[in-house]
Design a protein around this motif. Structure first.
Motif, PDB file in Angstrom:
ATOM      1  N   CYS A  59      -6.075  -2.225   0.734  1.00 50.34           N
ATOM      2  CA  CYS A  59      -5.315  -2.370   2.005  1.00 50.34           C
ATOM      3  C   CYS A  59      -6.158  -2.476   2.824  1.00 50.34           C
ATOM      4  O   CYS A  59      -7.268  -1.593   3.341  1.00 50.34           O
ATOM      5  N   CYS A 116      -5.914   1.005   5.469  1.00 45.83           N
ATOM      6  CA  CYS A 116      -6.467   2.247   5.459  1.00 45.83           C
ATOM      7  C   CYS A 116      -7.660   2.249   4.345  1.00 45.83           C
ATOM      8  O   CYS A 116      -8.129   3.098   4.004  1.00 45.83           O
ATOM      9  N   GLU A 143       0.111   4.112   1.216  1.00 43.41           N
ATOM     10  CA  GLU A 143      -0.012   4.744   2.534  1.00 43.41           C
ATOM     11  C   GLU A 143       0.286   4.109   4.003  1.00 43.41           C
ATOM     12  O   GLU A 143       0.141   4.761   4.760  1.00 43.41           O
ATOM     13  N   CYS A 144       0.615   2.872   3.520  1.00 39.06           N
ATOM     14  CA  CYS A 144       0.865   1.790   4.965  1.00 39.06           C
ATOM     15  C   CYS A 144       2.037   1.178   4.672  1.00 39.06           C
ATOM     16  O   CYS A 144       2.277   0.698   3.523  1.00 39.06           O
ATOM     17  N   CYS A 199       0.821  -1.152   0.004  1.00 44.40           N
ATOM     18  CA  CYS A 199       0.004   0.072  -0.016  1.00 44.40           C
ATOM     19  C   CYS A 199       0.909   1.285  -0.097  1.00 44.40           C
ATOM     20  O   CYS A 199       1.812   1.129   0.723  1.00 44.40           O
TER      21      CYS A 199
HETATM   22 ZN    ZN Z   1      -3.196   1.234   3.224  1.00 44.64          ZN
END
Ligand code: ZN
Ligand code: ADP
Ligand code: ZN
Length: 783
Positions: free
Chosen positions: A516, A519, A494-495, A492
């Motif tokens: 994901c 998130c 963002e993660c 991901c």
């Molecule tokens: Zn994520």
């Protein structure tokens, strides 16, 4: 909870406050905790009660002016100062409180005391704690209606005759005389053939009718009793537990009922609940959210048919929740059955006589937002405050409860060693899945090995039903480049975590996308590797892939008809889940396949086979409780088999069949597992031998996050005493939804040492809960 506050009264109170600054000398004073994430002074701020509100007591939700801008802010009266008590600040600085909350809520004193403990133990400001105790539906008075009831006025005395009325009006009075009274105004209008209520209101004004107002929360009906089964005669083991626990009514005492699945623990609880009510007291029964199916609730409601049972769980509508809460607060229920938050049931003071926590080991009892309380631990405390017995029950007790019973002997252990009469112990087989796959000639069979497949076939041929567990949603959890020389893997953006492939078949074409699970970001599944251009492959496990393989292996299984997948994606509301269980119960669904939603509490006599597609999913977690979770899952799900007359069987597939958690769960040897596991925990100085608190710092900037964590650790060090501070270090998932995450762990031999450090940190203003900081006392989650 009657509403004494009308909007008009509220305005009067607001006006009087601005006029009354000068007279505040003689007004009673109260301490109010505002619903904010920061601690203000030790437990709240001092306000004056205006005359119109001078009756308000501790436990009332109110509105107060806060700060220089005098922003109206919700809060709770946590204490009334005595008439001669020094408020500690000059009188002229004390502002009057604005109004009582329109909901009219006043929490019982015992609940206030309980909230204080939660606030201190879980390091959450008292105002915030109280806000989380009160369901939003109650605060907003959802479903509350006001009705006007009318009755004939008594004949006037003396000379004062009533004004003359029309023939039509007289007709209404004549009709009313024939009806049961008092009656709702609108019903009388209808009976008298009026199209509006106005003529009747004029009769009230003229004194011919008397009107009273009634408020009630209307929500339709809730606990439906199942078929009223005759109460079975307790077995000797059940009776011994019932007798021993009953002896402790009227005082605080801890009991652990350890009984294999199907041993009849619920029967023990029901007898104790009945006994508690017979003694004129009330009881709380907590069950995990997931087992609050109509099946469980119906069974309990049926057995407690003579008792008034309230239910609190997430499947209720807002109006129902308000209705049930209000019923409890008014003393209208003897027993409340509910999920975690039912431990905050507003039982009237002095009347709580028993608290029971079923499946006490369930991680779902822990709340994952502030206050991060554990329902079971809170239940123990609540029983202690109410001076009543607490009963914990499980087939796989948490190591915390097991240690308390077996080593510390602060709770009494009751063993139910045999299944209830008529139930067989399921035979559990562990399959070495790596070995099976090596032997398999059909390379396509990748998830359901030959042993499990043959057993399923035999079970279907025989008219039985199958439960199949895989504790992972989606299609596959690993998406990577097909070229072994390239190490690209989809993560991901963002993660710091991989993404899970899901298949969407709702449209005309089958569409694969990735999501994901942290998130919830989504994108289409890329076809080619962004690094080298080779095709992308997906592998790993997911319930959707199992579903696909099942329909291929067993042509008689049709998804949505004879086969149903049960996971967070297909069961979006409680109603979906309830419907699924109903269709499984009536035999239409032959195979129920899904995540841990199906692993617990279900009692279907025709389930003769339980399969676990992979027992290894929990073992991979970066968590010292991984073994404990695996043991629990395997034994709980196996326990769903053989609950009818025919024997049951469970087949567990694993790549690590020799893991003690799996091997001992297969032989139903909890005690051996617990002894070994406790030994390990002791050796590594982990809970339950030590208490832990986790402080998690989150920030979009990596350096800021690290700096803040280091800063907080430095501020804590001077007053740690015997408490060990570990870290700061990156959390196992170092970034979620674009925020970096670092943790500080506090460990101590005794919980009071942790509490002391947290209290000191709070008083120094170091723990402002919110987006950037979470405090997790006795954490269960290590991510
Ligand atoms: Zn994520
Ligand atoms: P547990 O909660 O321990 O898993 P349950 O309370 O669900 O077990 O009991 C399993 C089944 O056995 C239920 O259908 C219950 O009605 C039945 N049962 C419980 N106690 C007895 C008993 N003493 N005699 C006969 N049947 C019983
Ligand atoms: Zn590649």
């Amino acid at each position: 909870m009657p509403c004494t506050e009308s909007p008009r009264l509220r305005i009067v109170a607001v006006v009087s406050l601005f006029a009354s600054n000068t007279v505040s000398q003689d007004l009673p004073l109260v301490v109010v905790a505002v619903e904010r994430a920061v601690d203000r002074s030790p437990d709240g701020l001092t306000y004056a009660l205006p005359h119109a509100l001078s009756h308000l007591t501790e436990g009332a939700r109110v509105e107060v002016p806060l700060g220089r801008g005098e922003t109206p802010t919700a809060g709770w009266i946590v204490r009334r100062l005595g008439p001669t008590e020094d408020p500690g600040i000059p009188r002229e600085k004390i502002k009057p409180l604005i109004a009582q909350d329109p909901s009219g809520v006043v929490l019982p004193a015992e609940l206030m005391q309980f909230a204080r403990w939660i606030s201190a133990y879980y390091a959450c400001p008292i105002g915030m704690t109280l806000a989380s105790i009160l369901p939003a539906a109650v605060r907003k008075s959802i479903g509350r209606v006001e009705r006007t009831l009318v009755d004939l006025a008594p004949a006037p005395v003396g000379a004062a005759a009533l004004p003359k009325i029309t023939k039509r009006q007289q007709h209404a009075l004549d009709v009313l005389a024939t009806l049961p009274r008092p009656i709702e105004l609108a019903d009388l209008a209808e009976a008298a053939g009026y199209s509006s209520n106005e003529p009747l209101k004029r009769l009230v004004a003229s004194g011919h009718l008397i009107a009273t107002r009634k408020t009630a929360v209307e929500a339709g009906f809730i606990a439906r009793a199942g078929n009223i089964a005759p109460a079975p005669t307790p077995t000797a083991e059940q009776q011994a537990a019932i007798t021993a626990i009953s002896r402790d009514f009227g005082q605080f005492a801890q009991h652990l009922v350890f009984g294999v699945t199907g041993a009849g623990k619920t029967e023990v609880y029901i007898r104790l609940l009945e006994e508690c009510v017979r003694r004129g007291k009330r009881a709380i029964l907590l069950v995990p959210e997931i087992s609050l199916t109509p099946q469980t609730v119906g069974r309990i409601a049926a057995r407690l048919a003579n008792q008034k049972v309230a239910v609190l769980h997430s499947g209720l509508t807002e109006a129902q929740r308000n209705q049930q809460w209000t019923l409890l607060a008014e003393g209208g229920a003897d027993v409340v059955v509910g999920a975690r938050s039912a431990i905050f049931a507003p039982i009237p003071d002095g009347s709580l006589g028993l608290v029971v926590v079923d499946e006490e080991h369930e991680p779902g009892y822990k709340q994952d937002s502030a206050p991060r309380y554990h329902g079971r631990d809170c239940a123990i405390r609540r029983a202690q405050l109410a001076k009543c017995p607490i009963v914990l029950g499980s087939a796989t007790p948490s190591l915390e409860s097991w240690m308390n019973a077996v080593e510390r002997r602060i709770s009494t252990l009751h063993r139910l060693t045999r299944r209830a009469p008529g139930l067989n112990t399921p035979k559990v087989t562990v399959v070495d899945f790596g070995e099976e796959r090596r032997m398999a000639r059909d390379r396509r069979i990748s998830l359901i090995g030959p042993t499990l497949r043959e057993a399923m076939q035999r079970c279907f041929d025989d008219g039985g039903q199958v439960l199949l567990l895989l504790n992972r949603r989606g299609y596959a959890n690993y998406i990577a480049c097909s070229d072994p020389r390239c190490d690209w893997k989809l993560t991901c953006s963002e993660c710091d975590a991989g993404m899970v492939c899901h298949v969407d078949e709702s449209g005309a074409t089958r569409r694969s996308y990735v999501r994901c699970h942290h998130c919830l970001a989504e994108q289409l599944l890329p076809k080619n590797c962004p690094d080298c251009g080779k095709p992308v492959t997906v592998f790993g496990l997911g319930t959707q892939r199992v579903e696909e393989e099942l329909t291929r292996l067993f042509p008689s299984l049709v998804e949505g008809d004879t086969l149903l997948r049960v996971d967070g994606d297909t069961m979006q509301t409680a109603q979906h889940f309830h419907d699924a269980l109903e269709r499984f119960g009536n035999g239409q669904i032959r195979c129920l396949m899904g995540t841990q939603m199906i692993a617990k509490g279900l009692d279907f006599p025709n389930v003769r086979l339980v399969g676990v597609v992979s027992a290894d999913t929990a073992l991979a977690l970066p968590d010292f409780r991984a073994g404990e979770r695996t043991f629990q899952l395997v034994s709980q799900v196996s326990g769903r088999a053989g609950r009818g007359e025919r024997p049951g069987r469970a087949i567990i597939q694993s790549f690590e069949p020799e893991t003690p958690a799996i091997r001992l769960a297969a032989t139903h040897d909890f005690e051996k597992f617990a002894t070994q596991e406790l030994e390990d925990r002791r050796q590594f100085a982990l809970p339950p031998y030590r208490r832990m608190a986790r402080l998690i710092l989150r920030h979009p900037g990596e350096t800021e996050c690290a700096d803040r964590a280091a800063g907080l650790a430095a501020e804590l060090r001077p007053f740690l005493g015997p408490v060990e501070l570990r870290g700061p270090s990156a959390c196992p998932i170092a970034r979620i939804a674009g925020k970096y995450r670092r943790q500080i762990e506090l460990l101590a031999d005794h919980p009071s040492e942790i509490s002391r450090v947290l209290a000191e940190a709070r008083s120094r203003g170091l723990l402002k809960l919110g987006e950037e900081l979470a405090v997790d006392v006795d954490p269960l989650n290590s991510v």
